[in-house]
Every structure is written in structure tokens, then in C-alpha cells.
Motif scaffolding. Structure first.
Motif, PDB file in Angstrom:
ATOM      1  N   GLU A  67       0.877  -1.196   0.007  1.00  0.00           N
ATOM      2  CA  GLU A  67      -0.016  -0.047  -0.125  1.00  0.00           C
ATOM      3  C   GLU A  67       0.761   1.209   0.073  1.00  0.00           C
ATOM      4  O   GLU A  67       0.628   2.160  -1.032  1.00  0.00           O
ATOM      5  CB  GLU A  67      -0.924  -0.116   1.438  1.00  0.00           C
ATOM      6  CG  GLU A  67      -1.856  -1.178   1.161  1.00  0.00           C
ATOM      7  CD  GLU A  67      -3.469  -0.648   1.214  1.00  0.00           C
ATOM      8  OE1 GLU A  67      -3.823   0.450   1.355  1.00  0.00           O
ATOM      9  OE2 GLU A  67      -4.182  -1.449   1.023  1.00  0.00           O
ATOM     10  N   ASP A  68       1.767   1.253   1.095  1.00  0.00           N
ATOM     11  CA  ASP A  68       2.691   2.618   1.198  1.00  0.00           C
ATOM     12  C   ASP A  68       4.015   2.197   0.575  1.00  0.00           C
ATOM     13  O   ASP A  68       4.791   1.389   0.911  1.00  0.00           O
ATOM     14  CB  ASP A  68       2.756   3.186   2.469  1.00  0.00           C
ATOM     15  CG  ASP A  68       1.329   3.480   2.936  1.00  0.00           C
ATOM     16  OD1 ASP A  68       0.651   4.206   2.155  1.00  0.00           O
ATOM     17  OD2 ASP A  68       0.994   3.165   4.173  1.00  0.00           O
ATOM     18  N   TRP A  69       4.377   2.938  -0.243  1.00  0.00           N
ATOM     19  CA  TRP A  69       5.729   2.884  -0.924  1.00  0.00           C
ATOM     20  C   TRP A  69       6.773   3.878  -0.156  1.00  0.00           C
ATOM     21  O   TRP A  69       6.559   5.006  -0.041  1.00  0.00           O
ATOM     22  CB  TRP A  69       5.853   3.204  -2.470  1.00  0.00           C
ATOM     23  CG  TRP A  69       5.058   2.084  -3.137  1.00  0.00           C
ATOM     24  CD1 TRP A  69       4.227   1.013  -2.902  1.00  0.00           C
ATOM     25  CD2 TRP A  69       5.343   1.824  -4.373  1.00  0.00           C
ATOM     26  NE1 TRP A  69       4.048   0.172  -3.608  1.00  0.00           N
ATOM     27  CE2 TRP A  69       4.651   0.660  -4.758  1.00  0.00           C
ATOM     28  CE3 TRP A  69       6.151   2.212  -5.535  1.00  0.00           C
ATOM     29  CZ2 TRP A  69       4.595  -0.116  -6.094  1.00  0.00           C
ATOM     30  CZ3 TRP A  69       6.182   1.527  -6.730  1.00  0.00           C
ATOM     31  CH2 TRP A  69       5.502   0.312  -7.194  1.00  0.00           C
ATOM     32  N   SER A  70       8.015   3.321  -0.028  1.00  0.00           N
ATOM     33  CA  SER A  70       9.088   4.156   0.234  1.00  0.00           C
ATOM     34  C   SER A  70       9.842   4.519  -0.996  1.00  0.00           C
ATOM     35  O   SER A  70       9.720   3.921  -1.950  1.00  0.00           O
ATOM     36  CB  SER A  70       9.799   3.382   1.733  1.00  0.00           C
ATOM     37  OG  SER A  70      10.565   2.359   0.936  1.00  0.00           O
ATOM     38  N   GLU A  71      11.045   5.240  -0.761  1.00  0.00           N
ATOM     39  CA  GLU A  71      11.906   5.610  -1.553  1.00  0.00           C
ATOM     40  C   GLU A  71      12.722   4.330  -2.128  1.00  0.00           C
ATOM     41  O   GLU A  71      12.900   4.364  -3.140  1.00  0.00           O
ATOM     42  CB  GLU A  71      12.845   6.720  -1.160  1.00  0.00           C
ATOM     43  CG  GLU A  71      13.784   7.284  -2.260  1.00  0.00           C
ATOM     44  CD  GLU A  71      13.265   8.162  -3.169  1.00  0.00           C
ATOM     45  OE1 GLU A  71      13.679   8.158  -4.230  1.00  0.00           O
ATOM     46  OE2 GLU A  71      12.296   8.747  -2.904  1.00  0.00           O
ATOM     47  N   GLU A  72      12.797   3.420  -1.232  1.00  0.00           N
ATOM     48  CA  GLU A  72      13.525   2.304  -1.506  1.00  0.00           C
ATOM     49  C   GLU A  72      12.655   1.433  -2.300  1.00  0.00           C
ATOM     50  O   GLU A  72      13.218   0.716  -3.323  1.00  0.00           O
ATOM     51  CB  GLU A  72      13.808   1.502  -0.118  1.00  0.00           C
ATOM     52  CG  GLU A  72      15.167   0.727  -0.197  1.00  0.00           C
ATOM     53  CD  GLU A  72      15.397   0.086   1.310  1.00  0.00           C
ATOM     54  OE1 GLU A  72      14.892  -0.843   1.401  1.00  0.00           O
ATOM     55  OE2 GLU A  72      15.724   1.064   2.204  1.00  0.00           O
ATOM     56  N   ASP A  73      11.586   1.465  -2.173  1.00  0.00           N
ATOM     57  CA  ASP A  73      10.577   0.607  -2.984  1.00  0.00           C
ATOM     58  C   ASP A  73      10.480   1.170  -4.396  1.00  0.00           C
ATOM     59  O   ASP A  73      10.380   0.489  -5.404  1.00  0.00           O
ATOM     60  CB  ASP A  73       9.008   0.480  -2.608  1.00  0.00           C
ATOM     61  CG  ASP A  73       9.006  -0.040  -1.178  1.00  0.00           C
ATOM     62  OD1 ASP A  73       9.797  -1.004  -1.014  1.00  0.00           O
ATOM     63  OD2 ASP A  73       8.109   0.339  -0.116  1.00  0.00           O
ATOM     64  N   THR A  74      10.438   2.690  -4.592  1.00  0.00           N
ATOM     65  CA  THR A  74      10.489   3.116  -5.850  1.00  0.00           C
ATOM     66  C   THR A  74      11.800   2.667  -6.730  1.00  0.00           C
ATOM     67  O   THR A  74      11.866   2.385  -7.877  1.00  0.00           O
ATOM     68  CB  THR A  74      10.490   4.649  -5.710  1.00  0.00           C
ATOM     69  OG1 THR A  74       9.246   4.927  -5.017  1.00  0.00           O
ATOM     70  CG2 THR A  74      10.171   5.441  -7.114  1.00  0.00           C
ATOM     71  N   ASN A  75      12.723   2.808  -5.766  1.00  0.00           N
ATOM     72  CA  ASN A  75      14.309   2.461  -6.724  1.00  0.00           C
ATOM     73  C   ASN A  75      14.169   0.984  -7.076  1.00  0.00           C
ATOM     74  O   ASN A  75      14.778   0.534  -8.192  1.00  0.00           O
ATOM     75  CB  ASN A  75      15.432   2.858  -5.475  1.00  0.00           C
ATOM     76  CG  ASN A  75      15.567   4.109  -5.473  1.00  0.00           C
ATOM     77  OD1 ASN A  75      15.264   4.861  -6.539  1.00  0.00           O
ATOM     78  ND2 ASN A  75      16.200   4.457  -4.512  1.00  0.00           N
ATOM     79  N   THR A  76      13.593   0.009  -6.281  1.00  0.00           N
ATOM     80  CA  THR A  76      13.466  -1.216  -6.414  1.00  0.00           C
ATOM     81  C   THR A  76      12.611  -1.536  -7.676  1.00  0.00           C
ATOM     82  O   THR A  76      12.981  -2.421  -8.560  1.00  0.00           O
ATOM     83  CB  THR A  76      12.834  -2.118  -5.490  1.00  0.00           C
ATOM     84  OG1 THR A  76      13.695  -1.928  -3.976  1.00  0.00           O
ATOM     85  CG2 THR A  76      12.811  -3.625  -5.647  1.00  0.00           C
ATOM     86  N   LEU A  77      11.635  -0.684  -7.813  1.00  0.00           N
ATOM     87  CA  LEU A  77      10.843  -0.966  -8.985  1.00  0.00           C
ATOM     88  C   LEU A  77      11.489  -0.357 -10.371  1.00  0.00           C
ATOM     89  O   LEU A  77      11.642  -1.090 -11.268  1.00  0.00           O
ATOM     90  CB  LEU A  77       9.405   0.022  -8.844  1.00  0.00           C
ATOM     91  CG  LEU A  77       8.574   0.127 -10.210  1.00  0.00           C
ATOM     92  CD1 LEU A  77       7.983  -1.176 -10.314  1.00  0.00           C
ATOM     93  CD2 LEU A  77       7.772   1.211  -9.947  1.00  0.00           C
TER      94      LEU A  77
END
Length: 82
Positions: A67-77
Motif C-alpha cells: 500500500e505505502d511505498w518508500s523511496e527504497e521501493d521506488t528504486n527497487t521498481l
């Protein structure tokens, strides 16, 4: 030679040109139909490969369910889409 003669000379030169260029006609993007087909097939195959990789990626599936994305999740994507 005065200005009027010069303009008339240009008009005559233009009248010699039998191929009148129509400004509404766009130049062809591809050199031939074969080139067009080849390039489009290449891009379609590349799209299919990327789609297949995205559908098989467990990392991407986990991110989509989050549900909630962090900066790390965006980079992983972004890394998974490369």
C-alpha cells in the motif's frame, strides 16, 4: 538585373520543376515496407519480453500488493524494469 527581373527568373526556374512538392504530404519514416515491418516486429518482440519479465517478477508482484511505498521501493521498481 533589377528586382522584378530577378523574381521573374525565380518564377521561371520554379515552373521548370515538374515535381511540385505538396507540403501536406509527409516524408516516409521508413526506407521500405520491409524495413517498417522489421522494426515494428522488433519493438513488438521487445515489448512481449518486457511484459513476460514483469509478469514473472516476484519483486514486482510484492511491490504492487504493497500500500505505502518508500523511496527504497521506488528504486527497487525502477531497477526491476531495467
Amino acid at each position: 538585373m533589377n528586382k522584378k527581373q530577378l523574381l521573374n527568373t525565380y518564377k521561371k526556374i520554379d515552373s521548370f520543376n515538374e515535381k511540385k512538392v505538396d507540403s501536406s504530404v509527409k516524408p516516409a519514416i521508413y526506407r521500405s515496407e520491409y524495413d517498417e515491418r522489421l522494426i515494428k516486429d522488433f519493438h513488438y518482440a521487445k515489448f512481449q519480453k518486457n511484459l513476460q519479465n514483469a509478469q514473472k517478477s516476484d519483486t514486482l508482484k510484492a511491490l504492487l500488493n504493497k500500500e505505502d511505498w518508500s523511496e527504497e521501493d521506488t528504486n527497487t521498481l525502477l531497477e526491476s524494469l531495467r
